[in-house]
Write a protein that holds these residues in place. Structure first.
Motif, mmCIF file in Angstrom:
data_model
loop_
_atom_site.group_PDB
_atom_site.id
_atom_site.type_symbol
_atom_site.label_atom_id
_atom_site.label_comp_id
_atom_site.label_asym_id
_atom_site.label_seq_id
_atom_site.Cartn_x
_atom_site.Cartn_y
_atom_site.Cartn_z
ATOM 1 N N ALA A 170 0.826 -1.209 0.000
ATOM 2 C CA ALA A 170 0.000 0.000 0.000
ATOM 3 C C ALA A 170 0.864 1.266 0.000
ATOM 4 C CB ALA A 170 -0.906 0.004 1.213
ATOM 5 N N LEU A 171 2.020 1.191 0.619
ATOM 6 C CA LEU A 171 2.950 2.320 0.716
ATOM 7 C C LEU A 171 2.335 3.562 1.365
ATOM 8 C CD1 LEU A 171 4.663 2.066 -2.805
ATOM 9 C CD2 LEU A 171 5.571 1.257 -0.615
ATOM 10 N N GLY A 172 1.265 3.337 2.126
ATOM 11 C CA GLY A 172 0.684 4.446 2.887
ATOM 12 C C GLY A 172 -0.073 5.484 2.090
ATOM 13 N N VAL A 173 -0.327 5.242 0.806
ATOM 14 C CA VAL A 173 -1.070 6.250 0.028
ATOM 15 C C VAL A 173 -2.560 6.149 0.348
ATOM 16 C CG1 VAL A 173 0.616 6.228 -1.863
ATOM 17 C CG2 VAL A 173 -1.445 4.839 -2.049
ATOM 18 N N ALA A 174 -3.299 7.231 0.078
ATOM 19 C CA ALA A 174 -4.728 7.263 0.356
ATOM 20 C C ALA A 174 -5.440 6.160 -0.416
ATOM 21 C CB ALA A 174 -5.300 8.620 -0.046
ATOM 22 N N ASP A 175 -6.485 5.611 0.191
ATOM 23 C CA ASP A 175 -7.353 4.619 -0.452
ATOM 24 C C ASP A 175 -6.695 3.259 -0.709
ATOM 25 O OD1 ASP A 175 -9.440 6.319 -0.382
ATOM 26 O OD2 ASP A 175 -9.660 6.592 -2.537
ATOM 27 N N ALA A 176 -5.441 3.100 -0.360
ATOM 28 C CA ALA A 176 -4.797 1.796 -0.551
ATOM 29 C C ALA A 176 -4.930 0.990 0.737
ATOM 30 C CB ALA A 176 -3.333 1.984 -0.917
ATOM 31 N N MET A 177 -5.081 -0.336 0.623
ATOM 32 C CA MET A 177 -5.289 -1.184 1.790
ATOM 33 C C MET A 177 -3.969 -1.817 2.207
ATOM 34 S SD MET A 177 -8.449 -0.621 2.118
ATOM 35 C CE MET A 177 -9.054 -1.787 3.333
ATOM 36 N N ASP A 178 -3.778 -1.859 3.503
ATOM 37 C CA ASP A 178 -2.531 -2.420 4.017
ATOM 38 C C ASP A 178 -2.635 -3.947 4.050
ATOM 39 O OD1 ASP A 178 -0.032 -2.583 5.054
ATOM 40 O OD2 ASP A 178 -0.621 -2.045 7.101
ATOM 41 N N GLU A 179 -2.702 -4.526 2.884
ATOM 42 C CA GLU A 179 -2.811 -5.987 2.758
ATOM 43 C C GLU A 179 -1.733 -6.442 1.786
ATOM 44 O OE1 GLU A 179 -6.842 -7.461 1.930
ATOM 45 O OE2 GLU A 179 -7.560 -5.458 2.451
ATOM 46 N N PRO A 180 -0.595 -6.813 2.308
ATOM 47 C CA PRO A 180 0.513 -7.173 1.418
ATOM 48 C C PRO A 180 0.194 -8.392 0.555
ATOM 49 C CG PRO A 180 1.228 -7.026 3.725
ATOM 50 C CD PRO A 180 -0.252 -6.926 3.732
ATOM 51 N N ARG A 181 0.760 -8.398 -0.624
ATOM 52 C CA ARG A 181 0.633 -9.545 -1.528
ATOM 53 C C ARG A 181 2.028 -9.899 -2.021
ATOM 54 N NH1 ARG A 181 -3.505 -9.664 0.406
ATOM 55 N NH2 ARG A 181 -5.616 -9.663 -0.439
ATOM 56 N N THR A 182 2.185 -11.133 -2.440
ATOM 57 C CA THR A 182 3.462 -11.534 -3.013
ATOM 58 C C THR A 182 3.649 -10.783 -4.334
ATOM 59 O OG1 THR A 182 3.134 -13.721 -2.087
ATOM 60 C CG2 THR A 182 4.816 -13.507 -3.810
ATOM 61 N N PRO A 183 4.761 -10.088 -4.510
ATOM 62 C CA PRO A 183 4.956 -9.362 -5.776
ATOM 63 C C PRO A 183 4.937 -10.311 -6.978
ATOM 64 C CG PRO A 183 6.529 -8.618 -4.127
ATOM 65 C CD PRO A 183 5.847 -9.825 -3.546
ATOM 66 N N GLU A 184 4.404 -9.814 -8.093
ATOM 67 C CA GLU A 184 4.278 -10.639 -9.304
ATOM 68 C C GLU A 184 4.578 -9.793 -10.529
ATOM 69 O OE1 GLU A 184 0.543 -13.378 -9.114
ATOM 70 O OE2 GLU A 184 -0.050 -11.429 -8.326
ATOM 71 N N TRP A 185 5.089 -10.458 -11.548
ATOM 72 C CA TRP A 185 5.343 -9.788 -12.827
ATOM 73 C C TRP A 185 4.471 -10.393 -13.919
ATOM 74 C CZ3 TRP A 185 8.782 -5.748 -13.642
ATOM 75 C CH2 TRP A 185 9.698 -5.477 -12.617
#
Ligand SMILES: [Ca+2]
Length: 465
Positions: free
Chosen positions: A407-422
């Motif tokens: 989320a990186l603390g920006v507005a409207d983003a949820m603090d729910e980490p996910r495994t990074p994907e490409w």
């Protein structure tokens, strides 16, 4: 009389109107004769892209010529600081009359009201389709009628009452065809007896894609509400029948809203003709981003996938643009303000991050023209649509997307980490982006090169997060 030689600018922008719902972009589902006039008499861009596919961020980029990490509108939860340098301010300072009518969506009050406009009359937030409230120079009023007609009526009124000795820039910003897709009564029965074809990726199962595609909540059959489709779904339909039913309900209302836009764009073009303004007026039609029209089984936008990334962008200016031209050169929303300043003869501020499209519009592509673009969607898993944050690169051939999972603390983003994907798509062999080839051995060299370009651009635009 030098003053009169500077072109007028009519910038018509709708909300969520995807290029593939315009007949000049080879729509399979509708006709847009008035919009086609702009393309036929001017130029059609086939690769115009937004740098963040949601409303307010794209609008902020169009006014400032900067990416969202610079202009502060990364998400729908951010408000715009109107003290920034904008295209309208610079034009106004340099002798243009300026107005914005319709959708603003960049916040209200404080430092967020429109600035740099001689006249502004805008909807609060998204605005309503019927009898909308508008802030007429800040004063709240109700306008009776259908929003798309009203925005055009007010635009024409402003044009009629302008100072004819000065050039003008009008931003005519339609609310339509944004959700919840309420058509005008006039078009309520359009398409009643026809079935709109389903897009080729309608039955996408999201296999062979990042998890982000599966997690998103914008599926036609599952996530559209009764408010969206206006009636209760029939009982006793199979799952497949129900999905088709939802699509027909959704897409017909969407296209009915587009029909009203098309009519109203025609009214503006007719006015310019009648007043003898056609030759010296730049007319632009665009939308703040694209939209999924059942593509991948979805509505909405946000993803860097083609249907959402691409903006319709057609421009007519008989004095300089050859009629019936088309281009595959890249254009970005951050390029728009520089283009208008260039045509108006106003110096382009150093800090603006796009580039004037003028040479491309006039058929002269510079040797060093952009062949790659940087995109970023910040609203990690925001409540309603649940699209993972991502950034990426598009070139003419490839698209590389990185879902960074934070989320990186920006507005409207949820603090729910996910495994990074490409994800990597080879757009030449896979134009519908159904096959993520990121891990395929034969693409590893390409991945390396694209990553280098991605991080070069990320740094170039100053995105440090
Ligand atoms: Ca929008």
């Amino acid at each position: 009389m030098v003053e009169q030689k500077r072109p007028n600018i009519v910038f018509i922008m709708s909300d969520d109107h995807a290029a593939h719902a315009m007949s000049c972009y080879d729509s399979k589902i509708n006709e847009t004769p008035n919009l086609d006039r702009i393309a036929d008499e001017g130029i059609r861009f086939d690769n115009c892209f937004c740098t963040n596919s949601i409303c307010a961020p794209s609008r902020a980029s169009i006014l400032t010529g900067t990416y969202n990490h610079k202009n502060g509108v990364r998400t729908l939860g951010d408000t715009f600081d109107s003290r920034q340098t904008t295209v309208q301010k610079l034009l106004k300072q340099n002798g243009y009359q300026t107005a914005i009518i319709g959708k603003w969506h960049l916040g209200y009050g404080g430092n967020s009201d429109p600035t740099g406009f001689d006249y502004w009359n805008v909807f609060p937030n998204q605005g309503e389709y019927h009898d909308p409230v508008m802030y007429d120079m800040g004063e709240e009023k109700i306008f009776k009628g259908y929003a798309t007609d009203i925005v055009t009526d007010l635009s024409l009124d402003w044009l009629k009452n302008r100072d004819k000795n000065k050039p003008f820039m009008l931003m005519c910003h339609h609310k339509a065809p944004h959700r919840p897709w309420d058509p005008d009564e006039k078009y309520a029965h359009m398409y009643a007896d026809v079935e709109i074809p389903e897009p080729p990726t309608f039955h996408d199962d999201y296999s062979d894609r990042a998890e982000a595609a599966k997690e998103a909540r914008m599926r036609i059959e599952r996530d559209l509400t009764e408010r969206d489709v206006k009636i209760k779904p029939p009982e006793n339909l199979s799952a497949a029948e129900l999905k088709s039913w939802y699509y027909q309900r959704y897409i017909k209302d969407y296209l009915r809203c587009v029909a009203s836009i098309d009519d109203n764009v025609g009214r503006i073009l007719d006015y310019l003709d009648a007043e003898g303004l056609t030759e010296n007026t730049i007319v632009v039609y665009t939308s703040d981003q694209g939209f999924f029209l059942g593509d991948h089984g979805w509505y909405d936008k946000r993803f860097m996938y083609e249907e959402s990334l691409r903006m319709p962008f057609i421009v007519r200016y008989p004095r300089a643009i050859k009629e019936g031209s088309t281009t595959k050169d890249f254009a970005l929303n951050v390029d728009f303000p520089e283009t208008f300043l260039d045509y108006a003869g106003v110096a382009i501020p150093e800090h603006m991050q796009g580039r004037s499209l003028r040479p491309v519009l006039e058929g002269e592509t510079p040797d060093d023209w952009q062949t790659s673009m940087y995109y970023r969607y910040w609203e990690h898993l925001s409540v309603e649509h649940r699209v993972g944050a991502h950034y990426g690169l598009r070139t003419h051939r490839y698209k590389l997307i990185y879902y960074y999972g934070e989320a990186l603390g920006v507005a409207d983003a949820m603090d729910e980490p996910r495994t990074p994907e490409w994800e990597l798509f080879d757009l030449k062999s896979d134009p519908y982006e159904l096959n993520n080839v990121y891990s395929e051995p034969k693409y590893q060299e390409t991945v390396k090169e694209l990553k280098k370009e991605l991080y070069r651009l990320k740094e170039k635009v100053g995105d440090e997060e």
